[in-house]
Enzyme design. Sequence first.
Site, mmCIF file in Angstrom:
data_model
loop_
_atom_site.group_PDB
_atom_site.id
_atom_site.type_symbol
_atom_site.label_atom_id
_atom_site.label_comp_id
_atom_site.label_asym_id
_atom_site.label_seq_id
_atom_site.Cartn_x
_atom_site.Cartn_y
_atom_site.Cartn_z
ATOM 1 N N GLN A 86 68.332 20.425 61.230
ATOM 2 C CA GLN A 86 67.974 21.786 61.623
ATOM 3 C C GLN A 86 66.481 22.005 61.407
ATOM 4 O O GLN A 86 65.953 21.734 60.343
ATOM 5 C CB GLN A 86 68.790 22.734 60.750
ATOM 6 C CG GLN A 86 68.545 24.183 60.932
ATOM 7 C CD GLN A 86 69.564 24.972 60.123
ATOM 8 O OE1 GLN A 86 70.763 24.808 60.284
ATOM 9 N NE2 GLN A 86 69.088 25.851 59.258
ATOM 10 N N GLY A 87 65.813 22.518 62.444
ATOM 11 C CA GLY A 87 64.385 22.809 62.349
ATOM 12 C C GLY A 87 64.077 24.172 62.929
ATOM 13 O O GLY A 87 64.912 24.791 63.608
ATOM 14 N N TYR A 88 62.863 24.632 62.662
ATOM 15 C CA TYR A 88 62.448 25.965 63.090
ATOM 16 C C TYR A 88 61.211 25.887 63.965
ATOM 17 O O TYR A 88 60.182 25.347 63.561
ATOM 18 C CB TYR A 88 62.200 26.869 61.869
ATOM 19 C CG TYR A 88 63.500 27.212 61.209
ATOM 20 C CD1 TYR A 88 64.207 28.354 61.571
ATOM 21 C CD2 TYR A 88 64.082 26.346 60.292
ATOM 22 C CE1 TYR A 88 65.439 28.637 61.014
ATOM 23 C CE2 TYR A 88 65.311 26.625 59.728
ATOM 24 C CZ TYR A 88 65.978 27.766 60.096
ATOM 25 O OH TYR A 88 67.204 28.045 59.555
ATOM 26 N N LEU A 89 61.337 26.434 65.171
ATOM 27 C CA LEU A 89 60.208 26.536 66.090
ATOM 28 C C LEU A 89 59.376 27.765 65.779
ATOM 29 O O LEU A 89 58.206 27.842 66.119
ATOM 30 C CB LEU A 89 60.711 26.577 67.540
ATOM 31 C CG LEU A 89 61.483 25.329 67.976
ATOM 32 C CD1 LEU A 89 62.209 25.584 69.288
ATOM 33 C CD2 LEU A 89 60.554 24.138 68.089
#
Length: 153
Positions: free
Chosen positions: A28-31
């Site tokens: 899971q990553g955040y833009l």
Amino acid sequence: MAIEIERKFLLASDAWRDAVHRSTRIAQGYLCTDPERTVRVRLKGETGFLTVKGRNRGIARAEFEYPVPADDAAAMLALCPNVLDKTRHLVDLGGLTWEIDEFHGDNAGLIVAEIELPSVDAAFVRPDWLGAEVSADPRYYNSALSERPYSRW
């Protein structure tokens, strides 16, 4: 508009492990991690998702989640400065599902339990393995953990 109503807790013991009925690895990553809005990309097993969340209002916030092809999710994760690695364990109790996230990598050692509720004041079974509530502590937001991992606290 879709609303997410969620409470988050630390765990008092490992007794929850005996009740797990499914576990899935998640990248899971955040833009975007702006407090007014987060844009998250997730690869959950072989399924990709793009999620936009609004600012928290207590335990509720706007949430919009859309499936995306796994290859697209993997490409978007490559755009994220930090990617969380966790295993999500599901435990059913009292007609609701607890999502227990066991973090790996820089967040190893952190395990949190989340429950999504149908309303802000909904009652739920509080299992013995549940510890302190951290719903209002921004350090435990996944977006915050991507920027300041648990190992650096």
